[in-house]
Design a protein around this motif. Structure first.
Motif, PDB file in Angstrom:
ATOM      1  N   LEU A 232       0.833  -1.204   0.000  1.00 59.62           N
ATOM      2  CA  LEU A 232       0.000   0.000   0.000  1.00 59.62           C
ATOM      3  C   LEU A 232       0.874   1.263   0.000  1.00 59.62           C
ATOM      4  CD1 LEU A 232      -2.010  -2.259   0.545  1.00 59.62           C
ATOM      5  CD2 LEU A 232      -3.174  -0.782   2.149  1.00 59.62           C
ATOM      6  N   TYR A 233       1.952   1.208   0.766  1.00 56.82           N
ATOM      7  CA  TYR A 233       2.870   2.355   0.797  1.00 56.82           C
ATOM      8  C   TYR A 233       3.613   2.486  -0.534  1.00 56.82           C
ATOM      9  CZ  TYR A 233       1.656   2.639   5.651  1.00 56.82           C
ATOM     10  OH  TYR A 233       0.942   2.785   6.805  1.00 56.82           O
ATOM     11  N   ASN A 234       3.923   1.340  -1.137  1.00 56.92           N
ATOM     12  CA  ASN A 234       4.587   1.405  -2.451  1.00 56.92           C
ATOM     13  C   ASN A 234       3.678   1.995  -3.513  1.00 56.92           C
ATOM     14  OD1 ASN A 234       7.193   0.707  -2.065  1.00 56.92           O
ATOM     15  ND2 ASN A 234       6.914  -1.477  -2.512  1.00 56.92           N
ATOM     16  N   GLU A 235       2.369   1.831  -3.329  1.00 63.02           N
ATOM     17  CA  GLU A 235       1.451   2.465  -4.281  1.00 63.02           C
ATOM     18  C   GLU A 235       1.537   3.983  -4.176  1.00 63.02           C
ATOM     19  OE1 GLU A 235      -2.474   0.642  -5.056  1.00 63.02           O
ATOM     20  OE2 GLU A 235      -1.852  -0.814  -3.543  1.00 63.02           O
ATOM     21  N   ALA A 236       1.879   4.487  -3.012  1.00 65.98           N
ATOM     22  CA  ALA A 236       2.155   5.933  -2.907  1.00 65.98           C
ATOM     23  C   ALA A 236       3.514   6.249  -3.522  1.00 65.98           C
ATOM     24  CB  ALA A 236       2.122   6.365  -1.443  1.00 65.98           C
ATOM     25  N   ASN A 237       4.488   5.384  -3.262  1.00 68.75           N
ATOM     26  CA  ASN A 237       5.854   5.643  -3.726  1.00 68.75           C
ATOM     27  C   ASN A 237       5.975   5.702  -5.254  1.00 68.75           C
ATOM     28  OD1 ASN A 237       6.825   5.743  -1.091  1.00 68.75           O
ATOM     29  ND2 ASN A 237       7.269   3.539  -1.024  1.00 68.75           N
ATOM     30  N   ILE A 238       5.170   4.911  -5.972  1.00 70.71           N
ATOM     31  CA  ILE A 238       5.298   4.920  -7.449  1.00 70.71           C
ATOM     32  C   ILE A 238       4.916   6.272  -8.034  1.00 70.71           C
ATOM     33  CG2 ILE A 238       5.036   2.455  -7.912  1.00 70.71           C
ATOM     34  CD1 ILE A 238       2.053   3.090  -8.620  1.00 70.71           C
ATOM     35  N   PHE A 239       4.066   7.030  -7.348  1.00 77.91           N
ATOM     36  CA  PHE A 239       3.668   8.328  -7.897  1.00 77.91           C
ATOM     37  C   PHE A 239       4.791   9.345  -7.756  1.00 77.91           C
ATOM     38  CE2 PHE A 239      -0.319   6.122  -7.374  1.00 77.91           C
ATOM     39  CZ  PHE A 239      -0.981   6.432  -8.552  1.00 77.91           C
ATOM     40  N   SER A 240       5.791   9.003  -6.982  1.00 80.94           N
ATOM     41  CA  SER A 240       6.996   9.836  -6.917  1.00 80.94           C
ATOM     42  C   SER A 240       8.119   9.241  -7.761  1.00 80.94           C
ATOM     43  CB  SER A 240       7.463   9.955  -5.462  1.00 80.94           C
ATOM     44  OG  SER A 240       8.731  10.549  -5.394  1.00 80.94           O
ATOM     45  N   LEU A 241       8.278   7.913  -7.728  1.00 76.25           N
ATOM     46  CA  LEU A 241       9.481   7.292  -8.298  1.00 76.25           C
ATOM     47  C   LEU A 241       9.219   6.341  -9.468  1.00 76.25           C
ATOM     48  CD1 LEU A 241      10.635   7.043  -4.744  1.00 76.25           C
ATOM     49  CD2 LEU A 241      12.160   8.015  -6.463  1.00 76.25           C
ATOM     50  N   GLY A 242       7.978   6.103  -9.821  1.00 77.52           N
ATOM     51  CA  GLY A 242       7.659   5.313 -11.016  1.00 77.52           C
ATOM     52  C   GLY A 242       7.691   3.816 -10.797  1.00 77.52           C
ATOM     53  N   LYS A 243       8.905   3.279 -10.560  1.00 84.53           N
ATOM     54  CA  LYS A 243       9.058   1.843 -10.307  1.00 84.53           C
ATOM     55  C   LYS A 243       9.812   1.694  -8.994  1.00 84.53           C
ATOM     56  CE  LYS A 243      11.172   0.425 -14.216  1.00 84.53           C
ATOM     57  NZ  LYS A 243      11.608  -0.566 -15.251  1.00 84.53           N
ATOM     58  N   VAL A 244       9.261   0.959  -8.081  1.00 81.77           N
ATOM     59  CA  VAL A 244       9.890   0.834  -6.761  1.00 81.77           C
ATOM     60  C   VAL A 244       9.841  -0.621  -6.282  1.00 81.77           C
ATOM     61  CG1 VAL A 244       9.166   3.181  -6.125  1.00 81.77           C
ATOM     62  CG2 VAL A 244       7.740   1.234  -5.462  1.00 81.77           C
TER      63      VAL A 244
END
Ligand code: ATP
Ligand code: MG
Length: 447
Positions: free
Chosen positions: A193-205
């Motif tokens: 769930l947190y990575n779903e936030a992270n992709i909007f900053s970094l694309g692929k995480v």
């Protein structure tokens, strides 16, 4: 001792030279004028042969009586000999010098006899010294390194997601509750769930860390603390997700084959099975998988198997189903399009078939079963909110998660690969408890 200190895994580069190794005595045999020590140093196991006439008598006698697990330094001439046991094997040391660091106490509990699993688990701190456990843990480390290597080389940014979390990520039945200054919070079941936030900053995480699930049933495939790598990608739909997974898994397998063949061989693993693991992997839908299971049920004369394979459309596969399915393929197989009701709340529905989700599991061959669970995620905020209500999850805790769908929502997908399941499969062993140094299970938290 003036000979250079070497590690056992480098010994092949020193044939005909005199070297020193330092390690522990794993096994000792004494035949007349000869003493054979099998010595391990963390990097390998090598046979050291002492001939009475070559050594001062006190030194020879001390070798002849050295207890198992004593720590030692041994100097000797490296010889190539195909019959020499060890890992990698094929080399031995003709002993010229022997020094005891500590003579082990005589009551070392793990002798070279067979021991029961409970006893071995109780002595896990010592059990990890034996060749099979040593080999498994070396393979585990290579798998972890290969995971990071592939992701780092393919543009994924490592993001560490929290372990202390305010809400469930993956169903409420396996939550470990923690007292957080008077509030109930939970150990992370997933970082997704947190990575779903992270992709909007970094694309692929990706996140890669310990994961906690209060698994209340005893199985050969579940730990309560395990390690999971979770890649997540923006602008990625289900087909692309499967392509990424097959490249990723194949890379891990090929790296283990090239770096850890000696360890696989020591475990008796059939390497030819692993050599087949190259892209592409077969893909079947849940519906097709169910048909195949029905055929197997109808064909079998084994009433117990018939019983175990009983399943209705809508139910998730259990390990008996996965075991039978994977026997039909030599490579890992993707099963996609699981019923919505069998999966987590955040999965995107199949276009035109809301009872089916854009989910995909990857099942490892030879009966091993699920190693990856993944899906496309819901990108519409209204639908997501509706699902959160249907699953009776606390809306407040998911406010931020729903907001991600409000500001530049995109199709996105991700998956979680369990390290210990992967180790179990690649090592060809039959229980997950041996795949992590100190396993945590329903019944065991010691040592
Ligand atoms: P299963 O149905 O096998 O219990 P799951 O569907 O609950 O697994 P996911 O939520 O899809 O598991 O988690 C992703 C991956 O994490 C799994 O494919 C598996 O490799 C690993 N995994 C999940 N639960 C455990 C566990 N309790 N112990 C070890 N690995 C696990
Ligand atoms: Mg799953």
């Amino acid at each position: 001792m003036s000979a250079p200190m070497v590690r056992i895994e480098e010994i092949a580069q020193h044939v005909a030279e005199e070297v020193t190794i330092q390690g522990w005595v794993y096994n000792r045999t004494h035949k007349g004028k000869l003493v054979f020590l099998l010595v391990r140093d963390g990097s390998g196991f090598v046979q050291c042969v002492a001939f009475k006439n070559d050594l001062v008598i006190e030194v020879f006698e001390s070798m002849a009586h050295i207890p198992q697990e004593s720590s030692v330094r041994i100097t000797g001439q490296v010889r190539a000999d195909d019959r020499a046991p060890g890992v990698p094997g094929g080399y031995e040391l003709g002993v010229t010098g022997f020094e005891v660091v500590q003579a082990s106490a005589e009551d070392y509990p793990i002798t070279l006899k067979e021991h029961g699993t409970d006893f071995l688990m109780e002595n896990r701190h010592l059990w990890i010294r034996t060749p099979s456990q040593w080999a498994i843990l070396r393979i585990r480390a290579t798998i972890i390194s290969a995971i990071r290597e592939w992701l780092d080389q393919h543009g994924f940014i490592n993001m560490d997601t929290p372990i202390l979390t305010p809400a469930a990520g993956e169903g409420t039945s396996t939550l470990f509750e923690v007292d957080y200054f008077g509030d109930a919070i939970y150990l992370a079941q997933t970082g997704q769930l947190y990575n779903e936030a992270n992709i909007f900053s970094l694309g692929k995480v990706y996140c890669f860390g310990p994961t906690f699930r209060a698994e209340k049933s005893k199985t050969r495939r579940h730990l309560t603390e395990f390690w999971m790598v979770e890649p997540e990608m923006a602008f990625c739909e289900l087909d692309e997700l499967m392509e990424i997974e097959e490249q990723f898994v194949s890379h891990i397998v090929q790296r283990v084959l090239s770096e850890r063949a000696a360890e696989l061989t020591a475990l008796g693993r059939d390497i030819s099975q692993l050599e087949k693991i190259t892209p592409p992997f077969p893909r079947i839908s849940y519906d097709e998988a169910l048909e195949k299971l029905t055929e197997i049920r109808e064909a079998t004369t084994d009433p117990e198997l018939k019983e175990r394979l009983q399943i209705e459309w809508g139910e998730d596969f259990g390990s008996p189903h996965e075991t039978e399915l994977t026997k039909l393929f030599e490579k890992p197989v993707f099963v996609y399009g699981y019923p919505t009701e069998a999966k987590a709340f955040y999965m995107e529905p199949w276009p035109g078939r809301p009872e089916v989700s854009k989910s995909v599991d990857l099942l490892a061959p030879e009966g091993y079963g699920e190693i990856i669970g993944g899906s496309e995620r819901i990108s519409d905020p209204e639908l997501l909110l509706q699902r959160i209500h249907e699953h009776e999850l606390p809306e407040e805790a998911f406010k931020w998660y729903i907001e991600l769908r409000k500001y530049g929502s995109v199709p996105h997908s991700g998956f979680g690969l369990g390290v210990e399941r992967t180790v179990t499969w690649l090592c060809g062993i039959n229980h997950i408890r041996e795949t992590i140094p100190f396993p945590r299970t329903l019944n065991r938290i010691y040592p």
